[in-house]
Scaffold this motif. Structure first.
Motif, PDB file in Angstrom:
ATOM      1  N   ILE A 125      -6.712 130.321   5.232  1.00 36.61           N
ATOM      2  CA  ILE A 125      -8.179 130.371   5.444  1.00 36.61           C
ATOM      3  C   ILE A 125      -8.647 131.788   5.805  1.00 36.61           C
ATOM      4  CG2 ILE A 125     -10.072 129.605   6.971  1.00 36.61           C
ATOM      5  CD1 ILE A 125      -8.979 126.780   6.743  1.00 36.61           C
ATOM      6  N   PRO A 126      -7.972 132.475   6.713  1.00 36.50           N
ATOM      7  CA  PRO A 126      -8.449 133.834   7.021  1.00 36.50           C
ATOM      8  C   PRO A 126      -8.405 134.773   5.814  1.00 36.50           C
ATOM      9  CG  PRO A 126      -6.921 133.049   8.684  1.00 36.50           C
ATOM     10  CD  PRO A 126      -6.849 132.073   7.568  1.00 36.50           C
ATOM     11  N   LYS A 127      -7.615 134.405   4.791  1.00 39.36           N
ATOM     12  CA  LYS A 127      -7.580 135.245   3.580  1.00 39.36           C
ATOM     13  C   LYS A 127      -8.664 134.841   2.586  1.00 39.36           C
ATOM     14  CE  LYS A 127      -2.598 135.729   4.029  1.00 39.36           C
ATOM     15  NZ  LYS A 127      -1.297 135.690   3.408  1.00 39.36           N
ATOM     16  N   GLY A 128      -9.502 133.873   2.986  1.00 35.58           N
ATOM     17  CA  GLY A 128     -10.635 133.510   2.122  1.00 35.58           C
ATOM     18  C   GLY A 128     -10.413 132.265   1.276  1.00 35.58           C
ATOM     19  N   ARG A 129      -9.274 131.633   1.422  1.00 36.89           N
ATOM     20  CA  ARG A 129      -9.002 130.433   0.607  1.00 36.89           C
ATOM     21  C   ARG A 129      -9.840 129.250   1.086  1.00 36.89           C
ATOM     22  NH1 ARG A 129      -7.353 130.605  -4.016  1.00 36.89           N
ATOM     23  NH2 ARG A 129      -5.546 131.884  -3.523  1.00 36.89           N
ATOM     24  N   THR A 169     -12.689 128.501  14.407  1.00 37.91           N
ATOM     25  CA  THR A 169     -12.031 129.535  13.608  1.00 37.91           C
ATOM     26  C   THR A 169     -11.908 129.128  12.144  1.00 37.91           C
ATOM     27  OG1 THR A 169     -10.731 129.947  15.570  1.00 37.91           O
ATOM     28  CG2 THR A 169      -9.970 131.009  13.554  1.00 37.91           C
ATOM     29  N   TYR A 170     -11.656 127.848  11.903  1.00 35.79           N
ATOM     30  CA  TYR A 170     -11.264 127.449  10.550  1.00 35.79           C
ATOM     31  C   TYR A 170     -12.325 126.692   9.751  1.00 35.79           C
ATOM     32  CZ  TYR A 170      -6.744 128.981  12.199  1.00 35.79           C
ATOM     33  OH  TYR A 170      -5.724 129.749  12.696  1.00 35.79           O
ATOM     34  N   GLU A 171     -13.430 126.332  10.417  1.00 33.18           N
ATOM     35  CA  GLU A 171     -14.438 125.471   9.771  1.00 33.18           C
ATOM     36  C   GLU A 171     -14.905 126.033   8.418  1.00 33.18           C
ATOM     37  OE1 GLU A 171     -16.782 123.104  12.092  1.00 33.18           O
ATOM     38  OE2 GLU A 171     -17.522 122.187  10.259  1.00 33.18           O
ATOM     39  N   SER A 172     -15.106 127.354   8.342  1.00 26.74           N
ATOM     40  CA  SER A 172     -15.694 127.910   7.118  1.00 26.74           C
ATOM     41  C   SER A 172     -14.754 127.788   5.915  1.00 26.74           C
ATOM     42  CB  SER A 172     -16.047 129.374   7.328  1.00 26.74           C
ATOM     43  OG  SER A 172     -14.840 130.087   7.518  1.00 26.74           O
ATOM     44  N   GLY A 173     -13.471 127.578   6.166  1.00 28.37           N
ATOM     45  CA  GLY A 173     -12.525 127.465   5.047  1.00 28.37           C
ATOM     46  C   GLY A 173     -12.391 126.060   4.503  1.00 28.37           C
ATOM     47  N   ILE A 174     -12.964 125.103   5.217  1.00 32.36           N
ATOM     48  CA  ILE A 174     -12.847 123.706   4.775  1.00 32.36           C
ATOM     49  C   ILE A 174     -14.169 123.316   4.133  1.00 32.36           C
ATOM     50  CG2 ILE A 174     -12.390 121.317   5.513  1.00 32.36           C
ATOM     51  CD1 ILE A 174     -10.014 123.162   6.085  1.00 32.36           C
ATOM     52  N   ILE A 175     -14.139 123.050   2.822  1.00 30.93           N
ATOM     53  CA  ILE A 175     -15.421 122.718   2.193  1.00 30.93           C
ATOM     54  C   ILE A 175     -15.667 121.219   2.154  1.00 30.93           C
ATOM     55  CG2 ILE A 175     -15.545 124.844   0.840  1.00 30.93           C
ATOM     56  CD1 ILE A 175     -14.814 123.139  -1.625  1.00 30.93           C
ATOM     57  N   GLY A 176     -14.657 120.442   2.523  1.00 28.06           N
ATOM     58  CA  GLY A 176     -14.922 119.006   2.567  1.00 28.06           C
ATOM     59  C   GLY A 176     -13.686 118.144   2.627  1.00 28.06           C
TER      60      GLY A 176
END
Ligand code: ACM
Ligand code: ZN
Length: 508
Positions: free
Chosen positions: A375-379, A414-421
């Motif tokens: 996720i921190p790498k944008g995935r 920290t990780y919410e933005s990497g999870i789209i659903g």
């Protein structure tokens, strides 16, 4: 007020009561939505609107300046009006779904209690996956399921269309995929350990026209249909149709048993990519979705290790090993699809340092530390963890309470933005008919719907469970079977004393 699923963001009740009758009029500029509202309310209440009243109205108000995210809506109920406003048609549609759940009958008349609801989803991807390969599912069943998932504001239907046990989509340039690949001689029944077979062939596929019809039906309900064409594994049906697609080029059969099979698409032969591009050209012509699911799961590397073409490819492309060859395979298809304006999504086995940067990963199995690493790498990830979303297991193994989970790894901030659903899949190895399908899917899918829509601080499993009976009446109207509430949450004591039943299915 605890009557709406998924639980909305904000509910403010008032003392008014709206009376819904055949005189109630619908005011809106969006004729498709007006038509949908009219037919749906007729099915839900039996009232066919004549729309003659000026002081009892339902208004759908599209207000692009409204400061609500795309799928959000505001619903206001007073004595004389129900006003749903949103900045998008999707938002209005979700307001309608809320209204359907607010309507109640008393002494033969229909009412809605006064309320203001302000609502929007937590995640943009709220999905359901249907495997139509292990058992073909009729178009009518798919449409019923679309009606059921949109009721709880789910917006993605992922159709798993290709497998070892059957190829289910017509491809005009490769007719053998359905002439040969859509048919198998028999089907294993009971459990993985069973030696029993049903004793009859199984077949079925969707013509391109039928698929277009399903897509249109879904579109009217703001559900996006995403096709899955699985590469490089789970491809026995394609290889049975065109044997040269595999490394060995030998004739094999469409599989009659579940499992993971060694023969997969050869990554060395250029003809494999010509074939896949030909198939995908037709697929993208049919499916308007931006996303194409390319599978990627459970692809054994035994054939690639022994194949001169695959080994040559590894050398030529300077790849580390066969795992890296799968990343090469995925990236090549991703690049082709990107050139056509599409974005790929695949199961977590597609992950690798050099995976195409836009590829979305559907997480189903493995160490969730990998999700945190990428996720921190944008995935971006869609979460379908096996123990919390897989609908193909019985309630002893996967009780409904496990489906009511937090999909973002800790710390959530920290990780919410990497999870789209979130997506809940049903694999149909042991699901031959609607009776069984309904029992497996409902009511567990409602838990996923709430996980995907509702803010975590508003989630409460006991309250959620209390609301389920109100949803079941909609399933009754659609003719969709479901499991009884008494059986969906067996105690841990019962689960562990019935361990042997976890992987057993009825012999049908
Ligand atoms: C999977 O369940 N094989 C994605
Ligand atoms: Zn090969």
């Amino acid at each position: 007020m605890n009557i709406i699923t998924p639980q909305p963001r904000e509910i403010i009740t008032n003392e008014n009561v709206f009376t819904f009758s055949k005189e109630t009029s619908i005011n809106t500029t969006i004729s498709d939505l007006a038509e949908y509202l009219k037919t749906t309310l007729a099915l839900d209440t039996g009232i066919i609107l004549e729309q003659t009243s000026t002081d009892s109205k339902i208004e759908l108000f599209l207000d692009e300046s409204l400061e609500l995210e795309c799928e959000g809506y505001i619903l206001r109920v007073s004595e004389i009006s129900i006003i749903i406003s949103a900045s998008s048609e999707e938002g209005l549609f979700y307001g309608i779904q809320t209204l359907r759940q607010l309507l109640y009958e008393k002494k033969g008349k229909w009412f809605v209690d006064g309320v203001k609801i302000i609502d929007k989803p937590r995640f943009e991807w709220r999905g359901f996956m249907l495997d139509v390969c292990r058992h073909y599912q009729p178009v009518e069943t798919i449409k019923k399921l679309i009606d059921a998932i949109c009721l709880v504001k789910m917006n993605k239907l992922h159709l798993h269309l290709t497998e070892d046990q059957g190829w289910r989509i017509e491809i005009k340039n490769y007719p053998k995929l359905t002439e040969i690949g859509s048919k198998r001689k028999d089907t294993k029944i009971g459990s993985h350990l069973s030696k029993k077979f049903r004793g009859e062939p199984h077949s079925g596929f969707y013509t391109q026209e039928e698929i277009r019809d399903v897509i249109q039906y879904a579109k009217k309900r703001y559900v996006e249909v995403i096709p899955e064409i699985n590469i490089p594994g789970h491809s026995s049906a394609a290889i049975s149709s065109y044997p040269n697609l595999s490394c060995k080029g030998e004739q094999i059969e469409v599989k009659t048993k579940p499992g993971i099979y060694a023969d997969i698409y050869c990554a060395g032969k250029e003809t494999t990519f010509d074939f896949l591009e030909g198939v995908l050209d037709e697929v993208i012509e049919i499916f308007p979705s931006k996303y194409i699911h390319i599978g990627g799961d459970e692809a054994p590397k035994t054939r690639w290790k022994a194949c001169p073409y695959c080994q040559e490819r590894i050398k030529k492309e300077n790849l580390k090993d066969e795992r890296d060859l799968q990343v090469y395979f995925t990236n090549r298809v991703a690049k082709y699809l990107e050139s056509k304006g599409k974005c790929i999504i695949g199961w977590n086995e597609i992950l690798g340092e050099s995976l195409n940067k836009n590829a979305i990963v559907q997480w189903w199995l493995g160490n969730p530390k990998k999700v945190k690493k990428y996720i921190p790498k944008g995935r971006k990830f869609v979460m379908s963890p096996f123990g919390k979303t897989y609908l193909d297991y019985n309630y002893l193994m996967h009780p409904m309470r496990k489906f009511y989970f937090e999909p973002v790894p800790n710390p959530v901030k920290t990780y919410e933005s990497g999870i789209i659903g979130v997506e809940t899949p049903i694999w149909t190895e042991w699901v031959p008919n609607l009776e069984r399908l309904g029992w497996q899917v409902f009511p567990r899918l409602f838990a996923t719907a709430e996980v995907a829509w509702t803010k975590p601080n508003l989630m409460n499993y006991a309250l959620f469970k209390k609301r389920i009976p109100q949803l079941l009446k909609f399933l009754d109207a659609l003719g969709i079977p479901y499991a009884e509430l008494e059986e969906v949450d067996p105690s841990n004591w019962k689960r562990f004393t019935h361990l042997r039943k976890w992987l057993q299915w009825p012999e049908v």
